[in-house]
Design a protein around this motif. Structure first.
Motif, mmCIF file in Angstrom:
data_model
loop_
_atom_site.group_PDB
_atom_site.id
_atom_site.type_symbol
_atom_site.label_atom_id
_atom_site.label_comp_id
_atom_site.label_asym_id
_atom_site.label_seq_id
_atom_site.Cartn_x
_atom_site.Cartn_y
_atom_site.Cartn_z
ATOM 1 N N GLU A 132 1.597 6.605 -6.936
ATOM 2 C CA GLU A 132 0.491 7.507 -7.275
ATOM 3 C C GLU A 132 0.913 8.965 -7.137
ATOM 4 O O GLU A 132 0.586 9.801 -7.980
ATOM 5 C CB GLU A 132 -0.715 7.213 -6.386
ATOM 6 C CG GLU A 132 -1.401 5.886 -6.684
ATOM 7 C CD GLU A 132 -2.545 5.590 -5.731
ATOM 8 O OE1 GLU A 132 -2.705 6.361 -4.757
ATOM 9 O OE2 GLU A 132 -3.271 4.606 -5.949
ATOM 10 N N ARG A 133 1.630 9.277 -6.063
ATOM 11 C CA ARG A 133 2.095 10.650 -5.876
ATOM 12 C C ARG A 133 3.095 11.053 -6.953
ATOM 13 O O ARG A 133 3.046 12.167 -7.470
ATOM 14 C CB ARG A 133 2.712 10.807 -4.482
ATOM 15 C CG ARG A 133 1.703 10.858 -3.343
ATOM 16 C CD ARG A 133 2.342 11.349 -2.061
ATOM 17 N NE ARG A 133 3.272 10.367 -1.516
ATOM 18 C CZ ARG A 133 2.944 9.478 -0.584
ATOM 19 N NH1 ARG A 133 1.708 9.453 -0.100
ATOM 20 N NH2 ARG A 133 3.844 8.621 -0.135
ATOM 21 N N GLN B 40 1.525 4.427 -13.690
ATOM 22 C CA GLN B 40 1.102 4.083 -12.324
ATOM 23 C C GLN B 40 1.258 2.596 -12.036
ATOM 24 O O GLN B 40 0.350 1.924 -11.571
ATOM 25 C CB GLN B 40 -0.336 4.531 -12.069
ATOM 26 C CG GLN B 40 -0.660 4.714 -10.593
ATOM 27 C CD GLN B 40 -2.018 5.336 -10.363
ATOM 28 O OE1 GLN B 40 -2.388 6.306 -11.006
ATOM 29 N NE2 GLN B 40 -2.771 4.778 -9.432
ATOM 30 N N ARG B 41 2.464 2.093 -12.303
ATOM 31 C CA ARG B 41 2.786 0.706 -11.979
ATOM 32 C C ARG B 41 4.020 0.647 -11.106
ATOM 33 O O ARG B 41 4.903 1.491 -11.217
ATOM 34 C CB ARG B 41 3.030 -0.100 -13.254
ATOM 35 C CG ARG B 41 1.779 -0.721 -13.837
ATOM 36 C CD ARG B 41 2.072 -1.578 -15.049
ATOM 37 N NE ARG B 41 2.368 -0.762 -16.230
ATOM 38 C CZ ARG B 41 3.578 -0.499 -16.665
ATOM 39 N NH1 ARG B 41 4.637 -0.965 -16.037
ATOM 40 N NH2 ARG B 41 3.749 0.231 -17.743
ATOM 41 N N GLU B 42 4.088 -0.375 -10.230
ATOM 42 C CA GLU B 42 5.221 -0.535 -9.320
ATOM 43 C C GLU B 42 6.293 -1.448 -9.909
ATOM 44 O O GLU B 42 7.258 -1.793 -9.229
ATOM 45 C CB GLU B 42 4.765 -1.133 -7.978
ATOM 46 C CG GLU B 42 3.726 -0.291 -7.254
ATOM 47 C CD GLU B 42 2.308 -0.736 -7.579
ATOM 48 O OE1 GLU B 42 2.145 -1.560 -8.532
ATOM 49 O OE2 GLU B 42 1.379 -0.282 -6.907
ATOM 50 N N GLN C 185 3.309 9.806 -9.976
ATOM 51 C CA GLN C 185 2.588 9.986 -11.226
ATOM 52 C C GLN C 185 1.872 11.331 -11.260
ATOM 53 O O GLN C 185 1.855 12.024 -12.283
ATOM 54 C CB GLN C 185 1.578 8.857 -11.444
ATOM 55 C CG GLN C 185 0.937 8.918 -12.831
ATOM 56 C CD GLN C 185 -0.446 8.305 -12.869
ATOM 57 O OE1 GLN C 185 -1.222 8.440 -11.927
ATOM 58 N NE2 GLN C 185 -0.773 7.637 -13.972
ATOM 59 N N ALA C 186 1.290 11.716 -10.127
ATOM 60 C CA ALA C 186 0.599 13.003 -10.054
ATOM 61 C C ALA C 186 1.564 14.154 -10.312
ATOM 62 O O ALA C 186 1.218 15.130 -10.992
ATOM 63 C CB ALA C 186 -0.074 13.155 -8.689
ATOM 64 N N THR D 122 2.395 1.662 -3.407
ATOM 65 C CA THR D 122 1.406 2.127 -4.366
ATOM 66 C C THR D 122 1.127 3.614 -4.201
ATOM 67 O O THR D 122 1.022 4.366 -5.186
ATOM 68 C CB THR D 122 0.093 1.336 -4.205
ATOM 69 O OG1 THR D 122 0.367 -0.053 -4.381
ATOM 70 C CG2 THR D 122 -0.936 1.789 -5.227
ATOM 71 N N MET D 123 1.042 4.084 -2.968
ATOM 72 C CA MET D 123 0.803 5.496 -2.715
ATOM 73 C C MET D 123 1.955 6.354 -3.225
ATOM 74 O O MET D 123 1.746 7.430 -3.795
ATOM 75 C CB MET D 123 0.586 5.727 -1.213
ATOM 76 C CG MET D 123 -0.728 5.182 -0.682
ATOM 77 S SD MET D 123 -0.882 5.368 1.113
ATOM 78 C CE MET D 123 -0.821 7.158 1.258
ATOM 79 N N THR E 119 0.826 -1.204 0.000
ATOM 80 C CA THR E 119 0.000 0.000 0.000
ATOM 81 C C THR E 119 0.862 1.258 0.000
ATOM 82 O O THR E 119 0.607 2.211 -0.747
ATOM 83 C CB THR E 119 -0.937 0.001 1.223
ATOM 84 O OG1 THR E 119 -1.755 -1.158 1.188
ATOM 85 C CG2 THR E 119 -1.809 1.237 1.218
ATOM 86 N N ARG F 151 2.281 14.201 -14.074
ATOM 87 C CA ARG F 151 1.136 14.676 -14.855
ATOM 88 C C ARG F 151 0.949 16.186 -14.717
ATOM 89 O O ARG F 151 0.606 16.870 -15.688
ATOM 90 C CB ARG F 151 -0.132 13.943 -14.416
ATOM 91 C CG ARG F 151 -0.169 12.469 -14.833
ATOM 92 C CD ARG F 151 -0.088 12.324 -16.335
ATOM 93 N NE ARG F 151 -0.079 10.913 -16.753
ATOM 94 C CZ ARG F 151 0.216 10.512 -17.972
ATOM 95 N NH1 ARG F 151 0.534 11.395 -18.899
ATOM 96 N NH2 ARG F 151 0.219 9.224 -18.276
#
Length: 314
Positions: A13-14, A271-273, A16-17, A9-10, A6, A20
């Protein structure tokens, strides 16, 4: 175990943000170059340097400036000319008459984002002033080492015309660029939109930072932690070895490392690990082609890279 996944993954995500936000901000200025913008941003997240090579007037400098403005860090522009000296880039020790001692005054290379504009207009001796900083994150002057800021990215532009008025980049310098990108002419629709955007105040003038230096650091850490399975590492190795077997000078181990890091950044963008073969394939052309040297009459570097992608088993 679940908590670790988790947290990972977070982080992705951060990261990727962050990517972007920067991409969307740049595209307020740059029209019709989404792929090039993505490649530029993933290079920054992977800690790499980028060479923008194309004809004059297609937006190379504007792309670099847009990236620099999107990051709330220190930006310096170096205009490369035939009379530029290495000390004009790195800085020099200057005698202080008050203290009766020499003190170091840093040059424009001490920034987070460096725009080396028309880098091939300076002689090779001046260009090599960038090498240590690009590879080791430091500059040595008179035997004393000075670290450059972190993160650190060099974005260099060079024109692919007027070869009689420019200098070739040393191979050692070319190899330190993670990627070489080409922009090309926009299509009719994109060029019309571009003309509409620059009527009145140019959009670069109102562009502001959307991420901080800390955001970039966090995203780079997430990229470095993306999982790379042994099969992927073997695949990258085989691609590099193919170029060495089919060219006078193939991709160096540094180039293979660059491809792996670029693929990690591409995974974050999706968004992949973990890295997939498709991530590697998407990044191979921009990271390998400029590192290959061929003899006249042989296949071009681009065709060798294409051959590697078509022939090497995954």
């Amino acid at each position: 175990m679940t908590d670790n996944i988790t947290a990972e993954t977070m982080d992705i995500e951060r990261a990727q943000a962050v990517a972007r936000r920067v991409i969307e901000n740049i595209e307020q200025v740059i029209v019709g170059q989404h792929e090039a913008v993505e490649h530029l941003v993933t290079s920054v997240l992977a800690g790499g340097n980028v060479l923008l090579e194309d004809i004059p007037g297609v937006g190379k400098t504007m792309l670099a400036r847009s990236l620099a403005r999107s990051i709330d860090g220190r930006f310096k522009r170096i205009q490369f000319t035939p009379d530029l000296l290495p000390s004009d880039i790195t800085g020099a020790n200057v005698f202080n008459q008050k203290t009766q001692e020499f003190e170091f005054r840093d040059g424009p290379i001490f920034a987070n984002v460096i725009l080396g504009d028309e880098i091939n207009r300076a002689p090779p001796k001046t260009q090599t002033a960038l090498l240590e900083a690009m590879d080791e994150g430091q500059v040595t002057v008179d035997g004393e080492t000075h670290p450059v800021p972190s993160p650190f990215t060099v974005i260099a532009t060079q024109n692919s015309v007027e070869e009689d008025r420019t200098y070739s980049l040393p191979l050692a310098e070319i190899d330190r660029f993670m990627k070489r990108l080409h922009l090309g002419y926009p299509d009719e629709q994109d060029e019309t939109e571009l003309l509409g955007r620059v009527t009145g105040e140019h959009p670069i003038e109102s562009l502001s930072a959307v991420v901080s230096i800390e955001d970039i650091h966090t995203a780079q850490l997430a990229v470095s932690n993306v999982r790379v399975e042994d099969a992927i590492r073997q695949y990258v190795t085989r691609l590099a070895r193919y170029t060495r077997e089919h060219a006078q000078l193939g991709v160096s181990p540094r180039g293979a490392v660059a491809l792996l890091h670029a693929a990690q950044a591409r995974a974050v963008l999706d968004q992949r690990e973990y890295v997939t073969p498709e991530d590697v394939q998407q990044e191979t052309r921009t990271t390998f082609t400029h590192r290959i040297r061929t003899t006249p009459g042989d296949d071009t570097s681009a065709s060798i890279v294409m051959g590697a992608l078509e022939s090497v088993d995954i």
